[in-house]
Design a protein around this motif. Structure first.
Motif, PDB file in Angstrom:
ATOM      1  N   ARG A  30       6.427 -18.114  24.586  1.00 21.13           N
ATOM      2  CA  ARG A  30       6.322 -16.748  25.092  1.00 21.13           C
ATOM      3  C   ARG A  30       7.716 -16.146  25.312  1.00 21.13           C
ATOM      4  O   ARG A  30       7.950 -14.962  25.016  1.00 21.13           O
ATOM      5  CB  ARG A  30       5.519 -16.750  26.390  1.00 21.13           C
ATOM      6  CG  ARG A  30       5.142 -15.373  26.911  1.00 21.13           C
ATOM      7  CD  ARG A  30       4.233 -15.474  28.117  1.00 21.13           C
ATOM      8  NE  ARG A  30       2.926 -15.990  27.767  1.00 21.13           N
ATOM      9  CZ  ARG A  30       1.966 -15.269  27.200  1.00 21.13           C
ATOM     10  NH1 ARG A  30       2.188 -13.985  26.920  1.00 21.13           N
ATOM     11  NH2 ARG A  30       0.799 -15.798  26.923  1.00 21.13           N
ATOM     12  N   ASP A  35       9.744  -9.407  23.683  1.00 17.72           N
ATOM     13  CA  ASP A  35       8.878  -8.330  24.167  1.00 17.72           C
ATOM     14  C   ASP A  35       7.525  -8.277  23.457  1.00 17.72           C
ATOM     15  O   ASP A  35       6.674  -7.459  23.817  1.00 17.72           O
ATOM     16  CB  ASP A  35       9.575  -6.972  23.988  1.00 17.72           C
ATOM     17  CG  ASP A  35      10.812  -6.853  24.862  1.00 17.72           C
ATOM     18  OD1 ASP A  35      10.846  -7.509  25.918  1.00 17.72           O
ATOM     19  OD2 ASP A  35      11.736  -6.112  24.477  1.00 17.72           O
ATOM     20  N   PRO A  37       4.794 -10.198  23.468  1.00 11.86           N
ATOM     21  CA  PRO A  37       3.583 -10.358  24.284  1.00 11.86           C
ATOM     22  C   PRO A  37       3.218  -9.103  25.064  1.00 11.86           C
ATOM     23  O   PRO A  37       2.046  -8.853  25.334  1.00 11.86           O
ATOM     24  CB  PRO A  37       3.941 -11.520  25.229  1.00 11.86           C
ATOM     25  CG  PRO A  37       4.936 -12.319  24.459  1.00 11.86           C
ATOM     26  CD  PRO A  37       5.765 -11.281  23.739  1.00 11.86           C
ATOM     27  N   THR A  38       4.233  -8.301  25.434  1.00 12.78           N
ATOM     28  CA  THR A  38       3.964  -7.042  26.123  1.00 12.78           C
ATOM     29  C   THR A  38       3.362  -6.022  25.173  1.00 12.78           C
ATOM     30  O   THR A  38       2.502  -5.221  25.551  1.00 12.78           O
ATOM     31  CB  THR A  38       5.267  -6.478  26.732  1.00 12.78           C
ATOM     32  OG1 THR A  38       5.850  -7.463  27.587  1.00 12.78           O
ATOM     33  CG2 THR A  38       5.005  -5.209  27.518  1.00 12.78           C
ATOM     34  N   GLU A  39       3.811  -6.063  23.911  1.00 16.07           N
ATOM     35  CA  GLU A  39       3.294  -5.142  22.897  1.00 16.07           C
ATOM     36  C   GLU A  39       1.861  -5.474  22.517  1.00 16.07           C
ATOM     37  O   GLU A  39       1.043  -4.576  22.320  1.00 16.07           O
ATOM     38  CB  GLU A  39       4.175  -5.213  21.644  1.00 16.07           C
ATOM     39  CG  GLU A  39       3.694  -4.321  20.508  1.00 16.07           C
ATOM     40  CD  GLU A  39       4.524  -4.497  19.245  1.00 16.07           C
ATOM     41  OE1 GLU A  39       4.033  -4.114  18.166  1.00 16.07           O
ATOM     42  OE2 GLU A  39       5.654  -5.023  19.333  1.00 16.07           O
ATOM     43  N   PRO A  41      -0.620  -7.828  24.224  1.00 15.39           N
ATOM     44  CA  PRO A  41      -1.040  -8.799  25.233  1.00 15.39           C
ATOM     45  C   PRO A  41      -2.370  -9.478  24.926  1.00 15.39           C
ATOM     46  O   PRO A  41      -2.544 -10.669  25.205  1.00 15.39           O
ATOM     47  CB  PRO A  41      -1.122  -7.961  26.516  1.00 15.39           C
ATOM     48  CG  PRO A  41      -1.322  -6.550  26.037  1.00 15.39           C
ATOM     49  CD  PRO A  41      -0.554  -6.459  24.769  1.00 15.39           C
ATOM     50  N   SER A  45      -2.124 -14.081  23.743  1.00 17.61           N
ATOM     51  CA  SER A  45      -2.567 -14.743  24.969  1.00 17.61           C
ATOM     52  C   SER A  45      -2.165 -16.206  24.921  1.00 17.61           C
ATOM     53  O   SER A  45      -1.714 -16.715  23.891  1.00 17.61           O
ATOM     54  CB  SER A  45      -4.087 -14.628  25.092  1.00 17.61           C
ATOM     55  OG  SER A  45      -4.707 -15.326  24.013  1.00 17.61           O
TER      56      SER A  45
END
Length: 204
Positions: A30, A35, A37-39, A41, A45
């Motif tokens: 992760r 960034d 995972p923020t884009e 989510p 996972s």
């Protein structure tokens, strides 16, 4: 006719990682993703990262590379935005690959696809190929595998089950539209979903 099923067993040569080690690797991947995972989510996972790590024999570098490639593909093709209406005209293709209205014995979604072992082998990595079971409707070993995973009364006859009903494309269309509504895939410019699941287009 054969169907493709992924077993729950790990490959014999695959490394075994403890739950703590798995979570550590997930957290590190992760971080390596930055960034992303923020884009995305919902896609990136812990479950998705764990699956990629397993496929890459728990190599964080290889899993990260594969995940970045997957993100690039999803950015380009936006599979989460595909609606049933985008596919409805492709009836022949839908009959070859579709989501049945039942789950397997472990409560997982089933994806039915009419394909052959020659074709599939070229699209999956060797390690993943070793985890795959090809089953055939006229093979006793396949029947035992299927009975352990599926309710044979629900499983289609083409895949070795006892259900002889053919796919009702009208009912399937209705079910896919309901799925689109639930997941919010088909929205108009204002962000609302049409009652039928179809896109609402302005004429002005």
């Amino acid at each position: 006719m054969s169907s493709l099923l992924k077993t729950r067993n790990e490959g014999k040569q695959q490394k075994q990682a403890s739950p703590q080690e798995q979570q550590r690797k997930i957290d590190e991947v992760r971080e390596l993703l930055g960034d992303l995972p923020t884009e995305m989510p919902s896609f990136l996972s812990d479950g998705t990262i764990r699956r990629f790590l397993r496929a890459k024999n728990w190599s964080m570098e290889q899993a990260t590379k594969a995940l970045k490639e997957a993100v690039k593909w999803r950015r380009q093709y936006k599979p989460d935005k595909i609606c049933w209406e985008d596919l409805a005209s492709m009836e022949n293709e839908v009959r070859r690959a579709y989501i049945p209205d039942y789950l397997d014995n472990n409560g997982r979604t089933v994806f039915a696809i009419m394909t052959s072992k020659k074709i599939v082998k070229h699209f999956i990595e060797p390690m993943l190929y070793d985890k795959v079971k090809f089953v055939y409707s006229n093979n006793s070993d396949s029947q035992r595998i299927l009975a352990d995973i599926f309710d044979l009364d629900k499983l289609e006859f083409a895949f070795g089950g006892r259900n002889t009903a053919s796919l009702d494309i009208t009912k399937y269309s209705e079910r896919m539209r309901r799925r689109d509504q639930i997941r919010g895939a088909c929205k108009d410019a204002s962000g609302t979903i049409s009652p039928s699941g179809q896109r609402i287009q302005s004429t002005t």
